[in-house]
Design a protein around this motif. Sequence first.
Motif, short mmCIF file in Angstrom:
data_model
loop_
_atom_site.label_atom_id
_atom_site.label_comp_id
_atom_site.label_asym_id
_atom_site.label_seq_id
_atom_site.Cartn_x
_atom_site.Cartn_y
_atom_site.Cartn_z
N ARG A 185 0.82 -1.22 0.00
CA ARG A 185 0.00 0.00 0.00
C ARG A 185 0.85 1.27 0.00
O ARG A 185 0.37 2.35 -0.32
N MET A 186 2.13 1.15 0.37
CA MET A 186 3.03 2.30 0.38
C MET A 186 3.47 2.72 -1.03
O MET A 186 3.96 3.83 -1.22
N ARG B 189 1.63 1.64 -4.15
CA ARG B 189 0.63 1.31 -5.18
C ARG B 189 0.46 2.46 -6.19
O ARG B 189 0.24 3.60 -5.83
N PHE C 287 -3.65 5.72 -2.26
CA PHE C 287 -3.99 5.18 -0.94
C PHE C 287 -5.36 5.71 -0.53
O PHE C 287 -5.59 6.92 -0.67
N PRO C 288 -6.30 4.92 -0.09
CA PRO C 288 -6.15 3.46 0.15
C PRO C 288 -6.24 2.69 -1.14
O PRO C 288 -6.52 3.23 -2.20
#
Length: 346
Positions: free
Chosen positions: A285-286, A288, A345-346
Amino acid sequence: MERIRIIVLGASGYTGADLVRLARIHPAVEIVALVANQKAGQTMADIWPHFMEADSLPPLARADAVDFGTADLVFGCLPHGASAELLAGLAGPRIVDLSADFRLRDAETYAEWYGVTHPAPALLDEAVYGLAEYARDLLPGARLVACPGCYPTAALLALLPLAQARLISPDDISIFALSGVSGAGRSLRETNLFCEVAEGAAAYAVGKHRHMPEIEQELAKAFGQDVLVSFTPHLVPMNRGELETISVRMTPGAALADLRRALDERYATEPFVHVLPPGVMPATRMVRGSNLCVLNIFPDRIAGRALVVVAIDNLVKGSAGQAIQNMNLMFGLPQTLGLEAVPLFP
Protein backbone atom coordinates in the motif's frame (compact mmCIF):
# COMPACT_ATOMS: atom_id res chain seq x y z
CA MET A 1 11.11 20.66 -24.68
CA GLU A 2 11.67 18.41 -27.69
CA ARG A 3 9.37 15.42 -27.51
CA ILE A 4 10.40 11.78 -27.77
CA ARG A 5 8.17 10.02 -30.29
CA ILE A 6 7.24 6.57 -29.03
CA ILE A 7 5.44 3.46 -30.23
CA VAL A 8 3.99 0.98 -27.74
CA LEU A 9 3.75 -2.67 -28.78
CA GLY A 10 1.17 -4.66 -26.86
CA ALA A 11 -0.91 -1.71 -25.68
CA SER A 12 -3.88 -3.98 -24.95
CA GLY A 13 -2.15 -5.77 -22.05
CA TYR A 14 -1.83 -4.65 -18.44
CA THR A 15 1.79 -3.56 -18.81
CA GLY A 16 1.17 -1.83 -22.13
CA ALA A 17 -1.85 0.03 -20.80
CA ASP A 18 0.04 1.21 -17.72
CA LEU A 19 2.86 2.41 -19.94
CA VAL A 20 0.38 4.38 -22.06
CA ARG A 21 -1.15 5.82 -18.87
CA LEU A 22 2.24 7.11 -17.75
CA ALA A 23 3.46 8.18 -21.19
CA ARG A 24 0.29 10.16 -21.92
CA ILE A 25 1.08 12.69 -19.18
CA HIS A 26 4.86 12.67 -19.67
CA PRO A 27 5.86 16.20 -20.72
CA ALA A 28 8.56 14.99 -23.13
CA VAL A 29 6.67 12.17 -24.87
CA GLU A 30 4.51 11.99 -27.98
CA ILE A 31 2.71 8.70 -28.63
CA VAL A 32 2.73 8.18 -32.41
CA ALA A 33 1.36 4.62 -32.59
CA LEU A 34 -0.18 1.93 -30.41
CA VAL A 35 0.10 -1.68 -31.55
CA ALA A 36 -2.25 -4.52 -30.62
CA ASN A 37 -2.83 -6.93 -33.49
CA GLN A 38 -5.94 -8.61 -32.08
CA LYS A 39 -7.54 -5.28 -31.12
CA ALA A 40 -6.57 -3.35 -34.27
CA GLY A 41 -9.10 -0.69 -35.26
CA GLN A 42 -10.32 -0.15 -31.71
CA THR A 43 -9.41 2.72 -29.42
CA MET A 44 -7.86 2.46 -25.98
CA ALA A 45 -11.21 3.62 -24.57
CA ASP A 46 -12.94 0.69 -26.29
CA ILE A 47 -10.98 -1.85 -24.26
CA TRP A 48 -9.85 0.17 -21.23
CA PRO A 49 -12.57 2.16 -19.40
CA HIS A 50 -10.07 4.45 -17.66
CA PHE A 51 -9.03 5.90 -21.05
CA MET A 52 -12.53 7.25 -21.73
CA GLU A 53 -11.27 10.83 -22.16
CA ALA A 54 -8.05 10.00 -23.98
CA ASP A 55 -9.27 11.08 -27.41
CA SER A 56 -5.81 12.26 -28.44
CA LEU A 57 -4.39 8.72 -28.42
CA PRO A 58 -3.94 7.03 -31.81
CA PRO A 59 -6.18 4.01 -32.49
CA LEU A 60 -4.76 0.54 -32.01
CA ALA A 61 -3.12 -0.84 -35.13
CA ARG A 62 -1.47 -3.99 -36.44
CA ALA A 63 2.32 -4.00 -36.35
CA ASP A 64 2.57 -4.42 -40.12
CA ALA A 65 0.53 -1.23 -40.59
CA VAL A 66 2.83 0.97 -38.50
CA ASP A 67 5.73 3.03 -39.81
CA PHE A 68 8.39 2.44 -37.15
CA GLY A 69 10.60 5.02 -38.81
CA THR A 70 8.42 7.74 -37.29
CA ALA A 71 9.51 6.80 -33.75
CA ASP A 72 12.53 7.64 -31.65
CA LEU A 73 11.80 4.79 -29.23
CA VAL A 74 9.74 1.60 -29.26
CA PHE A 75 8.46 0.04 -26.03
CA GLY A 76 7.96 -3.70 -26.41
CA CYS A 77 5.19 -5.00 -24.14
CA LEU A 78 4.67 -8.27 -26.00
CA PRO A 79 5.08 -11.84 -24.68
CA HIS A 80 8.49 -13.46 -24.88
CA GLY A 81 9.37 -14.77 -28.32
CA ALA A 82 6.95 -12.50 -30.14
CA SER A 83 8.79 -9.46 -28.82
CA ALA A 84 12.27 -10.36 -30.03
CA GLU A 85 10.98 -11.60 -33.37
CA LEU A 86 9.45 -8.21 -34.13
CA LEU A 87 12.05 -5.97 -32.50
CA ALA A 88 14.98 -7.72 -34.16
CA GLY A 89 13.96 -6.24 -37.49
CA LEU A 90 13.93 -2.62 -36.32
CA ALA A 91 16.98 -0.64 -37.43
CA GLY A 92 15.91 2.94 -36.70
CA PRO A 93 14.34 3.56 -33.29
CA ARG A 94 15.87 2.73 -29.95
CA ILE A 95 14.15 -0.02 -27.96
CA VAL A 96 13.07 -0.67 -24.38
CA ASP A 97 11.79 -4.24 -24.25
CA LEU A 98 9.63 -5.28 -21.31
CA SER A 99 9.49 -8.96 -22.25
CA ALA A 100 12.02 -11.54 -21.09
CA ASP A 101 13.67 -11.83 -24.49
CA PHE A 102 16.80 -9.76 -23.85
CA ARG A 103 17.24 -10.07 -20.09
CA LEU A 104 19.30 -13.26 -20.11
CA ARG A 105 22.70 -12.97 -21.72
CA ASP A 106 22.98 -16.62 -22.72
CA ALA A 107 20.77 -17.99 -25.51
CA GLU A 108 21.02 -21.55 -24.16
CA THR A 109 19.82 -20.44 -20.73
CA TYR A 110 16.91 -18.66 -22.40
CA ALA A 111 15.99 -21.81 -24.35
CA GLU A 112 16.20 -23.92 -21.19
CA TRP A 113 13.85 -21.70 -19.17
CA TYR A 114 11.48 -20.48 -21.88
CA GLY A 115 11.27 -23.64 -23.96
CA VAL A 116 11.98 -21.99 -27.31
CA THR A 117 15.06 -21.13 -29.34
CA HIS A 118 15.94 -17.46 -28.94
CA PRO A 119 14.60 -15.51 -31.95
CA ALA A 120 17.47 -12.99 -32.04
CA PRO A 121 20.56 -14.31 -30.20
CA ALA A 122 22.87 -11.88 -32.00
CA LEU A 123 21.31 -9.01 -30.03
CA LEU A 124 21.92 -10.44 -26.56
CA ASP A 125 25.42 -8.99 -26.21
CA GLU A 126 24.12 -5.56 -27.21
CA ALA A 127 21.24 -5.43 -24.75
CA VAL A 128 21.68 -3.40 -21.55
CA TYR A 129 19.98 -4.86 -18.48
CA GLY A 130 17.88 -1.90 -17.45
CA LEU A 131 17.77 -2.02 -13.68
CA ALA A 132 17.86 1.75 -13.75
CA GLU A 133 19.64 2.40 -10.45
CA TYR A 134 22.52 0.16 -11.58
CA ALA A 135 22.54 0.79 -15.35
CA ARG A 136 22.59 4.59 -15.27
CA ASP A 137 26.00 4.94 -16.94
CA LEU A 138 25.13 2.49 -19.74
CA LEU A 139 21.67 3.76 -20.66
CA PRO A 140 22.57 7.01 -22.49
CA GLY A 141 24.42 5.09 -25.20
CA ALA A 142 22.13 2.07 -25.35
CA ARG A 143 20.13 1.16 -28.44
CA LEU A 144 18.43 -1.85 -26.83
CA VAL A 145 17.44 -2.00 -23.17
CA ALA A 146 15.96 -5.05 -21.46
CA CYS A 147 13.63 -3.91 -18.70
CA PRO A 148 13.94 -6.31 -15.74
CA GLY A 149 11.13 -8.55 -14.59
CA CYS A 150 9.05 -7.48 -11.62
CA TYR A 151 10.29 -10.10 -9.17
CA PRO A 152 13.97 -9.54 -10.08
CA THR A 153 13.54 -5.76 -9.77
CA ALA A 154 12.47 -6.06 -6.13
CA ALA A 155 14.94 -8.82 -5.26
CA LEU A 156 17.94 -7.14 -6.86
CA LEU A 157 17.25 -3.71 -5.37
CA ALA A 158 17.21 -5.40 -1.97
CA LEU A 159 20.21 -7.67 -2.45
CA LEU A 160 22.75 -6.00 -4.74
CA PRO A 161 24.17 -3.54 -2.17
CA LEU A 162 24.63 -6.40 0.29
CA ALA A 163 26.23 -8.65 -2.31
CA GLN A 164 28.58 -5.95 -3.57
CA ALA A 165 29.72 -5.24 0.00
CA ARG A 166 30.20 -9.01 0.62
CA LEU A 167 27.96 -8.80 3.67
CA ILE A 168 25.85 -11.85 2.78
CA SER A 169 26.61 -15.36 1.63
CA PRO A 170 25.97 -16.12 -2.08
CA ASP A 171 24.91 -19.71 -1.37
CA ASP A 172 22.10 -19.20 1.14
CA ILE A 173 19.50 -16.78 -0.27
CA SER A 174 15.80 -17.62 -0.04
CA ILE A 175 13.12 -15.38 -1.58
CA PHE A 176 9.44 -15.66 -0.59
CA ALA A 177 7.43 -13.48 -2.98
CA LEU A 178 3.80 -12.34 -3.23
CA SER A 179 2.31 -10.79 -6.36
CA GLY A 180 -0.99 -9.29 -7.43
CA VAL A 181 -2.93 -11.07 -10.18
CA SER A 182 -2.03 -8.49 -12.85
CA GLY A 183 1.44 -10.02 -12.82
CA ALA A 184 -0.04 -13.07 -14.55
CA GLY A 185 -1.16 -11.01 -17.55
CA ARG A 186 -4.57 -10.31 -19.09
CA SER A 187 -5.09 -13.47 -21.11
CA LEU A 188 -8.04 -15.68 -20.18
CA ARG A 189 -6.85 -18.47 -17.90
CA GLU A 190 -8.85 -20.52 -15.45
CA THR A 191 -6.34 -19.93 -12.67
CA ASN A 192 -6.86 -16.15 -13.00
CA LEU A 193 -10.65 -16.17 -12.71
CA PHE A 194 -12.14 -14.28 -9.76
CA CYS A 195 -13.40 -17.40 -8.02
CA GLU A 196 -9.99 -19.00 -8.37
CA VAL A 197 -7.97 -16.16 -6.80
CA ALA A 198 -10.36 -14.31 -4.45
CA GLU A 199 -10.20 -15.11 -0.74
CA GLY A 200 -7.15 -17.29 -1.10
CA ALA A 201 -3.46 -17.47 -1.92
CA ALA A 202 -1.38 -20.07 -3.68
CA ALA A 203 2.22 -20.75 -4.61
CA TYR A 204 2.96 -21.33 -8.29
CA ALA A 205 5.88 -22.27 -10.56
CA VAL A 206 7.55 -23.67 -7.44
CA GLY A 207 11.23 -24.32 -8.08
CA LYS A 208 10.93 -23.39 -11.75
CA HIS A 209 9.85 -19.76 -12.10
CA ARG A 210 11.43 -18.10 -15.14
CA HIS A 211 12.67 -15.11 -13.16
CA MET A 212 15.09 -17.29 -11.18
CA PRO A 213 17.93 -17.29 -13.75
CA GLU A 214 17.55 -13.54 -14.16
CA ILE A 215 18.04 -12.95 -10.44
CA GLU A 216 20.96 -15.38 -10.36
CA GLN A 217 22.61 -13.80 -13.40
CA GLU A 218 22.74 -10.34 -11.86
CA LEU A 219 23.71 -11.53 -8.40
CA ALA A 220 26.53 -13.57 -9.92
CA LYS A 221 27.96 -10.35 -11.38
CA ALA A 222 27.86 -8.72 -7.95
CA PHE A 223 29.37 -11.68 -6.10
CA GLY A 224 31.86 -12.59 -8.82
CA GLN A 225 30.74 -16.22 -8.75
CA ASP A 226 27.80 -18.41 -9.67
CA VAL A 227 24.75 -18.03 -7.44
CA LEU A 228 21.81 -20.36 -6.84
CA VAL A 229 18.77 -18.87 -5.09
CA SER A 230 15.64 -20.39 -3.64
CA PHE A 231 12.65 -18.48 -5.03
CA THR A 232 8.99 -19.22 -4.34
CA PRO A 233 6.32 -16.91 -5.83
CA HIS A 234 2.71 -16.73 -4.62
CA LEU A 235 -0.39 -15.26 -6.21
CA VAL A 236 -2.50 -13.23 -3.79
CA PRO A 237 -5.96 -11.65 -4.27
CA MET A 238 -5.04 -8.08 -5.14
CA ASN A 239 -4.83 -6.38 -8.52
CA ARG A 240 -1.31 -4.96 -8.31
CA GLY A 241 1.61 -4.95 -5.94
CA GLU A 242 4.51 -7.14 -4.99
CA LEU A 243 6.09 -8.01 -1.64
CA GLU A 244 9.21 -10.08 -1.11
CA THR A 245 10.65 -11.37 2.14
CA ILE A 246 14.24 -12.46 1.57
CA SER A 247 16.21 -14.55 4.03
CA VAL A 248 19.99 -14.16 3.90
CA ARG A 249 22.94 -15.47 5.87
CA MET A 250 25.42 -12.80 6.91
CA THR A 251 29.10 -13.36 6.29
CA PRO A 252 31.34 -13.95 9.32
CA GLY A 253 31.91 -10.71 11.20
CA ALA A 254 28.98 -8.88 9.58
CA ALA A 255 26.21 -7.46 11.75
CA LEU A 256 22.72 -6.24 10.98
CA ALA A 257 23.91 -2.65 11.39
CA ASP A 258 26.43 -3.22 8.60
CA LEU A 259 23.71 -4.41 6.24
CA ARG A 260 21.51 -1.43 7.07
CA ARG A 261 24.41 0.95 6.54
CA ALA A 262 25.12 -0.55 3.11
CA LEU A 263 21.49 -0.09 2.05
CA ASP A 264 21.30 3.43 3.47
CA GLU A 265 24.49 4.54 1.73
CA ARG A 266 23.62 2.99 -1.62
CA TYR A 267 20.14 4.50 -1.84
CA ALA A 268 20.65 7.80 0.01
CA THR A 269 20.38 9.79 -3.22
CA GLU A 270 18.07 7.52 -5.21
CA PRO A 271 14.67 9.18 -5.74
CA PHE A 272 12.67 5.97 -6.11
CA VAL A 273 14.25 3.58 -3.60
CA HIS A 274 13.61 4.25 0.07
CA VAL A 275 15.10 2.41 3.03
CA LEU A 276 12.47 2.80 5.74
CA PRO A 277 13.29 3.76 9.34
CA PRO A 278 14.23 0.90 11.68
CA GLY A 279 11.25 -1.26 12.56
CA VAL A 280 8.93 0.07 9.82
CA MET A 281 7.56 -2.81 7.74
CA PRO A 282 7.32 -2.31 3.96
CA ALA A 283 3.86 -2.87 2.50
CA THR A 284 2.40 -2.78 -1.00
CA ARG A 285 0.00 0.00 0.00
CA MET A 286 3.03 2.30 0.38
CA VAL A 287 3.87 2.09 -3.34
CA ARG A 288 0.63 1.31 -5.18
CA GLY A 289 0.47 3.11 -8.54
CA SER A 290 3.95 4.60 -8.13
CA ASN A 291 7.51 3.98 -9.29
CA LEU A 292 8.70 3.68 -5.70
CA CYS A 293 10.45 0.80 -3.99
CA VAL A 294 10.44 0.58 -0.19
CA LEU A 295 12.60 -1.84 1.76
CA ASN A 296 13.87 -2.56 5.23
CA ILE A 297 16.01 -5.07 7.08
CA PHE A 298 15.19 -7.05 10.21
CA PRO A 299 17.01 -9.53 12.47
CA ASP A 300 16.07 -13.18 12.17
CA ARG A 301 15.62 -15.39 15.23
CA ILE A 302 18.38 -17.59 13.86
CA ALA A 303 21.79 -16.20 14.74
CA GLY A 304 23.75 -14.91 11.77
CA ARG A 305 20.71 -14.46 9.55
CA ALA A 306 18.72 -11.41 8.45
CA LEU A 307 15.44 -10.71 6.65
CA VAL A 308 15.12 -8.09 3.93
CA VAL A 309 11.54 -7.05 3.08
CA VAL A 310 10.86 -5.10 -0.12
CA ALA A 311 7.70 -3.82 -1.83
CA ILE A 312 7.04 -2.43 -5.32
CA ASP A 313 4.11 -1.99 -7.67
CA ASN A 314 4.64 -4.80 -10.19
CA LEU A 315 3.11 -2.78 -13.05
CA VAL A 316 5.04 0.44 -12.39
CA LYS A 317 8.50 0.00 -10.81
CA GLY A 318 8.27 -3.64 -11.86
CA SER A 319 7.60 -2.85 -15.54
CA ALA A 320 6.06 0.26 -17.14
CA GLY A 321 7.41 2.85 -14.70
CA GLN A 322 10.92 1.44 -14.79
CA ALA A 323 10.70 1.39 -18.60
CA ILE A 324 9.93 5.13 -18.59
CA GLN A 325 12.73 5.69 -16.07
CA ASN A 326 15.06 3.91 -18.51
CA MET A 327 13.80 6.09 -21.35
CA ASN A 328 14.46 9.25 -19.35
CA LEU A 329 18.05 8.20 -18.70
CA MET A 330 18.57 7.09 -22.31
CA PHE A 331 17.58 10.52 -23.60
CA GLY A 332 19.37 12.62 -20.98
CA LEU A 333 16.24 13.64 -19.07
CA PRO A 334 15.79 13.71 -15.27
CA GLN A 335 15.00 10.12 -14.32
CA THR A 336 11.99 11.24 -12.29
CA LEU A 337 10.29 13.07 -15.19
CA GLY A 338 6.70 11.88 -15.58
CA LEU A 339 7.05 9.52 -12.61
CA GLU A 340 6.53 11.85 -9.66
CA ALA A 341 3.01 10.64 -8.82
CA VAL A 342 2.35 9.95 -5.14
CA PRO A 343 1.20 6.36 -4.44
CA LEU A 344 -2.55 5.65 -4.41
CA PHE A 345 -3.99 5.18 -0.94
CA PRO A 346 -6.15 3.46 0.15
